[in-house]
Write an enzyme that holds these catalytic residues in place. Structure first.
Site, mmCIF file in Angstrom:
data_model
loop_
_atom_site.group_PDB
_atom_site.id
_atom_site.type_symbol
_atom_site.label_atom_id
_atom_site.label_comp_id
_atom_site.label_asym_id
_atom_site.label_seq_id
_atom_site.Cartn_x
_atom_site.Cartn_y
_atom_site.Cartn_z
ATOM 1 C CE1 TYR A 1 12.803 22.631 -56.936
ATOM 2 C CE2 TYR A 1 15.134 23.111 -56.769
ATOM 3 C CZ TYR A 1 13.841 23.520 -57.036
ATOM 4 O OH TYR A 1 13.603 24.818 -57.416
ATOM 5 N N PRO B 1 15.287 29.162 -67.464
ATOM 6 C CG PRO B 1 17.624 29.111 -67.472
ATOM 7 C CD PRO B 1 16.444 28.730 -66.642
ATOM 8 C CG PHE C 1 12.916 28.968 -76.004
ATOM 9 C CD1 PHE C 1 12.879 29.141 -74.633
ATOM 10 C CD2 PHE C 1 13.988 29.484 -76.716
ATOM 11 C CE1 PHE C 1 13.902 29.807 -73.963
ATOM 12 C CE2 PHE C 1 15.018 30.159 -76.061
ATOM 13 C CZ PHE C 1 14.978 30.320 -74.683
HETATM 14 N N1 LIG Z 1 11.844 29.139 -57.677
HETATM 15 C C1 LIG Z 1 11.071 28.359 -58.382
HETATM 16 O O1 LIG Z 1 9.841 28.370 -58.262
HETATM 17 C C2 LIG Z 1 11.707 27.427 -59.370
HETATM 18 C C3 LIG Z 1 10.908 26.689 -60.259
HETATM 19 C C4 LIG Z 1 11.546 25.847 -61.164
HETATM 20 C C5 LIG Z 1 12.933 25.723 -61.171
HETATM 21 N N2 LIG Z 1 13.676 26.431 -60.278
HETATM 22 C C6 LIG Z 1 15.165 26.348 -60.289
HETATM 23 O O2 LIG Z 1 15.601 26.690 -61.574
HETATM 24 C C7 LIG Z 1 16.411 25.651 -62.115
HETATM 25 C C8 LIG Z 1 16.190 25.595 -63.580
HETATM 26 O O3 LIG Z 1 14.857 25.214 -63.883
HETATM 27 P P1 LIG Z 1 14.539 24.285 -65.119
HETATM 28 O O4 LIG Z 1 15.305 23.033 -64.988
HETATM 29 O O5 LIG Z 1 13.090 24.200 -65.310
HETATM 30 O O6 LIG Z 1 15.184 25.225 -66.247
HETATM 31 P P2 LIG Z 1 15.793 25.090 -67.664
HETATM 32 O O7 LIG Z 1 17.274 25.110 -67.562
HETATM 33 O O8 LIG Z 1 15.153 26.139 -68.470
HETATM 34 O O9 LIG Z 1 15.280 23.725 -68.200
HETATM 35 C C9 LIG Z 1 15.936 22.508 -68.008
HETATM 36 C C10 LIG Z 1 15.347 21.526 -68.981
HETATM 37 O O10 LIG Z 1 15.577 22.017 -70.285
HETATM 38 C C11 LIG Z 1 16.510 21.195 -70.978
HETATM 39 N N3 LIG Z 1 17.525 22.090 -71.513
HETATM 40 C C12 LIG Z 1 18.310 22.927 -70.806
HETATM 41 N N4 LIG Z 1 19.118 23.601 -71.612
HETATM 42 C C13 LIG Z 1 18.832 23.194 -72.844
HETATM 43 C C14 LIG Z 1 19.358 23.551 -74.101
HETATM 44 N N5 LIG Z 1 20.318 24.440 -74.215
HETATM 45 N N6 LIG Z 1 18.835 22.983 -75.172
HETATM 46 C C15 LIG Z 1 17.857 22.063 -75.063
HETATM 47 N N7 LIG Z 1 17.337 21.668 -73.874
HETATM 48 C C16 LIG Z 1 17.820 22.229 -72.790
HETATM 49 C C17 LIG Z 1 17.100 20.286 -69.939
HETATM 50 O O11 LIG Z 1 17.392 19.039 -70.514
HETATM 51 P P3 LIG Z 1 18.854 18.401 -70.289
HETATM 52 O O12 LIG Z 1 18.942 18.078 -68.852
HETATM 53 O O13 LIG Z 1 18.809 17.208 -71.179
HETATM 54 O O14 LIG Z 1 19.858 19.427 -70.717
HETATM 55 C C18 LIG Z 1 16.003 20.190 -68.911
HETATM 56 O O15 LIG Z 1 15.045 19.220 -69.263
HETATM 57 C C19 LIG Z 1 16.025 24.393 -61.340
HETATM 58 O O16 LIG Z 1 17.037 23.440 -61.297
HETATM 59 C C20 LIG Z 1 15.736 24.972 -59.984
HETATM 60 O O17 LIG Z 1 16.962 25.109 -59.292
HETATM 61 C C21 LIG Z 1 13.089 27.278 -59.397
#
Ligand SMILES: NC(=O)c1ccc[n+]([C@@H]2O[C@H](COP(=O)([O-])OP(=O)(O)OC[C@H]3O[C@@H](n4cnc5c(N)ncnc54)[C@H](OP(=O)(O)O)[C@@H]3O)[C@@H](O)[C@H]2O)c1
Length: 309
Positions: A53, A219, A229
């Site tokens: 990361y 999520p 979404f």
């Molecule tokens: N194991 C794996 O292969 C893997 C892969 C990917 C990620 N991960 C882990 O999972 C975590 C989460 O992944 P992710 O960041 O892709 O997930 P996410 O929480 O689904 O997406 C985050 C993104 O969505 C936006 N967002 C979040 N909540 C929102 C809401 N309620 N309304 C509108 N936009 C929203 C955020 O923008 P803002 O920052 O502006 O809120 C950010 O750009 C990562 O930090 C990492 O620790 C693991």
């Protein structure tokens, strides 16, 4: 406050909300500190990292922002992952790479142990006995308490598990309302439709059968980092309508309902939040304990475009 779960086969009592740190390198030091402190105030005690990361920057920023010291360290569970080599364009589960990665992770996080270490993505060239040797070194030296995997299917887990003296306790997988292959095929079993394609060899049932805690990553996203979404009325009009209706009923935001939809599943998953916004951490935690009814859970599932035959 958030709900806590016992991670089976460990002594870890973890919040069912996890702060994911993949995107924190977008923040300044003080913004990152505020985000982490807010998460802790909301009851989050579990923090997810990976060596890749921000090419290591996220782990560094995290420990700097929180001014890592033994007293703070004791208040949190820290997880990191290794096994992806962007520098070489491959996965690498060699003993040398796993041990070196953990040593560097610990340095960046300014700690002497990880609560959990996950192998980030399955390496087809994995030699289970070699991984076991690496884990043994890390475990006996006190550098890693427990081990898990990410994006593994059931047989990949079994193959590795066979060589290990202790149980794999976590599997981190992509799951959220707009990304549900883990349950789709079970619902549309044996039908001649795409929804019935079993893409992960029934990993959700496997993890439940073997007491492996699932952590749901991305999520709020659809596809592979294609977008969020929530609020996307063009691509997900019905889903947003349905979520907004329930948000009104429970007096929370749509963010909380998106979280509650995941935690309602009896697999008792943890949700890995990737937001960089303080308010969204607070909103998400409000969803931690909401118990959607069976009808509501299915209504949202159908509104996401899925069939319930
Ligand atoms: N194991 C794996 O292969 C893997 C892969 C990917 C990620 N991960 C882990 O999972 C975590 C989460 O992944 P992710 O960041 O892709 O997930 P996410 O929480 O689904 O997406 C985050 C993104 O969505 C936006 N967002 C979040 N909540 C929102 C809401 N309620 N309304 C509108 N936009 C929203 C955020 O923008 P803002 O920052 O502006 O809120 C950010 O750009 C990562 O930090 C990492 O620790 C693991």
């Amino acid at each position: 406050m958030v709900k806590y779960i016992n991670i089976a086969n460990t002594e870890l009592k973890a919040s069912n909300m996890i702060m994911g740190n993949m995107r924190i390198n977008q923040l300044s030091l003080s913004e990152a500190e505020k985000l982490i402190r807010t998460a802790m105030e909301e009851g989050i005690n579990f923090f997810d990292h990976a060596d890749i990361y921000g090419k290591g920057q996220c782990e560094e920023l995290f420990s700097e922002a929180i001014q890592m010291n033994p007293a703070i360290r004791e208040q949190m569970m820290i997880q990191s992952k290794c096994g992806i080599r962007p520098d070489l364009g491959c996965f690498d589960f060699s003993k040398e790479h796993i041990i070196n990665s953990v040593n560097k992770i610990l340095q960046r996080l300014r700690t002497d142990y990880l609560d959990t270490l996950l192998l980030h993505r399955p390496d087809p060239l994995m030699e289970p006995e070699e991984v076991a040797e690496a884990f043994e070194v890390l475990h006996t030296s006190g550098k890693v308490k427990y081990f898990g995997v990410s994006n593994f299917n059931p047989l990949q887990i079994e193959l590795l598990q066979k060589a290990l003296p202790y149980k794999l306790v976590i599997n981190q997988l992509q799951f959220g309302i707009a990304h549900t292959p883990m349950i789709d095929s079970g619902i549309a079993l044996n039908m001649k439709v795409d929804q019935s394609i079993n893409r992960d060899s029934s990993i959700i049932e496997y993890c439940r059968l073997h007491d492996i805690t699932i952590q749901a990553w991305s999520p709020f996203q659809y596809g592979f980092f294609e977008g969020v979404f929530l609020g996307d009325l063009e691509k997900f009009p019905e889903l947003n309508k349905s979520i907004d209706k329930m948000a009104e009923k429970y007096g929370v935001t749509s963010t909380a309902i998106a979280v509650a939809w995941i935690t309602r599943h009896p697999a008792n998953m943890q949700v890995v939040l990737g937001t960089t916004k303080v308010q969204r951490i607070i909103d998400s935690c409000k969803g931690s304990e909401i118990q959607l009814t069976r009808e509501e859970w299915y209504q949202i599932y159908r509104a996401a475009g899925n069939m319930v035959p």
